[in-house]
Each structure stands twice: as C-alpha cells, then as structure tokens.
Design a protein around this motif. Structure first.
Motif, mmCIF file in Angstrom:
data_model
loop_
_atom_site.group_PDB
_atom_site.id
_atom_site.type_symbol
_atom_site.label_atom_id
_atom_site.label_comp_id
_atom_site.label_asym_id
_atom_site.label_seq_id
_atom_site.Cartn_x
_atom_site.Cartn_y
_atom_site.Cartn_z
ATOM 1 N N LEU A 192 -0.592 -6.335 -36.042
ATOM 2 C CA LEU A 192 -0.009 -6.869 -34.811
ATOM 3 C C LEU A 192 1.130 -7.812 -35.146
ATOM 4 C CD1 LEU A 192 -1.267 -9.967 -34.640
ATOM 5 C CD2 LEU A 192 -3.243 -8.763 -33.763
ATOM 6 N N VAL A 194 3.137 -11.243 -34.433
ATOM 7 C CA VAL A 194 2.827 -12.588 -33.950
ATOM 8 C C VAL A 194 4.110 -13.386 -33.831
ATOM 9 C CG1 VAL A 194 1.560 -14.710 -34.428
ATOM 10 C CG2 VAL A 194 0.561 -12.502 -35.040
ATOM 11 N N PHE A 208 0.937 -12.927 -29.172
ATOM 12 C CA PHE A 208 0.761 -11.606 -29.771
ATOM 13 C C PHE A 208 1.575 -10.589 -28.977
ATOM 14 C CE2 PHE A 208 -3.224 -13.983 -30.457
ATOM 15 C CZ PHE A 208 -3.196 -14.046 -31.843
ATOM 16 N N LYS A 308 -6.999 -11.782 -34.210
ATOM 17 C CA LYS A 308 -6.376 -12.687 -33.234
ATOM 18 C C LYS A 308 -7.139 -14.007 -33.152
ATOM 19 C CE LYS A 308 -4.403 -9.155 -30.168
ATOM 20 N NZ LYS A 308 -4.448 -8.557 -28.805
#
Length: 346
Positions: A192, A194, A208, A308
């Motif tokens: 992901l 960031v 995110f 996360k």
C-alpha cells in the motif's frame, strides 16, 4: 602527551638520581600502579645501560608479511579497491589472516560498505546546487522549523530486513536458522502507498492511498490537502505561519494543485524551487520512513489491515526528539549538497 611505560621509568630514575631508596620510590609513585619489582628492575637496567629505553629484542624475522608482500597487496588494492580478502589471499598464496593484517595494520585500510544513491546528471546537479542555495537563504536561522515536510512511500506486508545489520548470535549457522526463522520473500507481496507529513511540531495522520485509484491532482486535493494539510494551520501550528513542502510528483506540481494552495493562502515551496531527485534532502526519506518501517514491519503481516494498524501505531509512538533531530539536520544537508556542487554527499 600519553603517559607510557617509558614515563614510569623516567620517574623512577629521576628519584633514584636524587638519592631516594627503591622502597621510598615505590611509596612515592605507587599511585602510578607500579610494583616494587618494577622499581628494582628499572634501577638495575639503568645502572647497566644508562638508559630507560626498551632494549632491542631478537625475534624471528618476518618471512611472509614482508615489505615485498605489503607492496604487492597495496598495488592490487590500488588497481581494484573492491577486492575480496578471501579471493586476494587465494590469488597471492597467502592466508586470509595475513592479508587482513597487511590491509589493516600495514596499510591502515578498512572495508566500508558501498553506498547507493539516486541517479544524478550534470543538469540535475546544477539545479540541486541552485535550489539548495535558495532554500538555505530562504529558511535561514530557525525558519526551517516552520516547514511541514511530506512524502509518500510504499510498504509491503513482508518483514523489514537489513542484510548488513540483522545478525543472530549462535554457535553455527544451523543453530541460528533454528533459533530465528528465515526472512521470507515472495513474488509481488501485498502493498500500500502511505502519505505522511512531519514538522518540528508534530505529525499529520497517516494517510493510505486507496488501492486501484490513481492519485491525480483532483484526488490529491480532495483527500490529502483538504483532510490532512489544510487543518494543520489551526492544529499543529496553532495559527502561526507555516510552509508546506511537497516533491515534484505530477499531482503535486499540477497547476490546479498550486492554485488550490494559493487560493487558501497556504505558503508552500513551489515545485520549481524544490530540488528534484533529492530524497537525501527530505527528513522523511533520510530518517523517518526507515524508523517507521523498522517498528511497523519488524515481523511479517498476514494482511494489509494488520500493516495499517502497525503503521498508525508506529507513527503515534514516534519519539519527537528523533523527528526534531532529523529536521534540525536539514540545513546541514543543504550545506553539504552545496559543498559537493549538487552531487551526492553521504
């Protein structure tokens, strides 16, 4: 001057020549941690040789680590400083211990890890030089503490791993493998993007980027700028003057983004004023991201939600002294870049 064994002898002989007895000399100089035997032997040797210097020692002359061998090793290292000690020893018919002692003791060399860096050409170096000079002048004194630095980074669910520093103490490699599991790597791990902003006064929330959604100028303005950047005027900076920094990504340098910031009277570093290809000048790149990755990815994560959660916790627990030290290092880095004419400096 360093106090050595020779100085102990000089002190003993000085008192001896003044007429002091050995036992008296010992009592006077015992704070130097000398023994009675040392006093007697020093006086005896002085009476025999009239000297306090070390006597010449008869030893076996060198047969392997000779001046010729040292010269040959030096010549090979000068031709190719990337040589491996094991291979050099095999090529020259020497033991690895001999090669190591020649390199370390005779030539005063140490092996250093090669460094990586972003690609810089003459044009980029010239731009970095000019823009660093302008930034150093613009944010002289403590004005750089008014900047909110921002950046993006991709994190994966895999464990963070440093080949150079991740060591396991054990009696053998097999024992090390049994005590600590292997660091596993797969093809295309879940990841992901960031986004984070840091300043001398605090951090923004961790953002995110939504999977599958391209972060164009509109998305960037509606998510990051509106929800995270604009509110810091009243929260992090408490209505004081502050400056927003962003890199030269397409969504950041878009005219609509620049207009969005100007319309809200947010002071910012324009993309034409920020040195491109310069991760070594952003506190997030040269310090903060590494710290967050070490904390949040110290073990592999089963899914993105776990990653996360760990990133949010790592950002919330970060020591502000670490953040402030990284930001206080920014002016020094600008100066180092200028001294290296816009080239690499670390």
């Amino acid at each position: 001057m360093e106090w050595t064994l020779k100085e102990d002898r000089v002190a003993v002989i000085a008192l001896h020549r003044c007429g002091y007895a050995p036992i008296q000399i010992f009592n006077i100089l015992k704070n130097l941690n000398i023994t009675k035997r040392f006093v007697y032997r020093t006086i005896k040797r002085y009476n025999e040789d009239s000297s306090v210097d070390d006597r010449s020692r008869s030893g076996r002359p060198r047969s392997v680590r000779t001046p010729a061998v040292i010269k040959a090793v030096k010549a090979r290292i000068q031709r190719n400083p990337k040589r491996k000690q094991k291979l050099l020893a095999l090529q020259m018919g020497l033991s690895r211990t001999t090669v190591k002692r020649v390199l370390n003791e005779d030539l005063g060399l140490r092996a250093y890890r090669r460094k990586t860096g972003h690609r810089l050409n003459a044009r980029l170096m010239d731009l970095r030089l000019k823009r660093c000079r302008a930034l150093l002048k613009r944010y002289a004194g403590k004005k750089y503490r008014e900047i909110l630095f921002s950046d993006e980074k991709i994190f994966t669910v895999e464990e963070s791993y440093n080949k150079q520093n991740d060591k396991v103490y054990a009696h053998s490699s097999e024992e090390a493998s049994n005590r600590i599991p292997r660091v596993q790597r797969g093809h295309f791990p879940s990841s992901l993007m960031v986004w984070l902003g840091v300043s001398y006064w605090g951090l923004t929330e961790v953002h995110f980027c939504e999977k599958g959604v391209k972060t164009n100028a509109v998305v960037y303005q509606n998510t990051v700028l509106t929800n995270l950047v604009e509110p810091v005027s009243h929260t992090m900076f408490n209505n004081r003057h502050w400056v927003f920094q962003q890199d030269s990504a397409p969504a950041h340098r878009a005219k609509s983004t620049q207009d969005w910031l100007a319309a809200r009277e947010i002071d910012f570093i324009r993309h034409e004023d920020w040195p491109s290809s310069s991760p070594d000048l952003n506190p997030l790149d040269y310090k903060i991201w590494q710290h967050l990755e070490e904390k949040a990815c110290s073990k592999p994560h089963p899914n993105l939600e776990s990653l996360k959660t760990s990133l949010i916790k790592a950002a919330a627990d970060i020591d502000m002294d670490l953040v402030r030290a990284a930001i206080d290092d920014w002016p020094r880095r600008l100066k180092a870049c200028i001294q290296n004419h816009g080239g690499h400096f670390e």
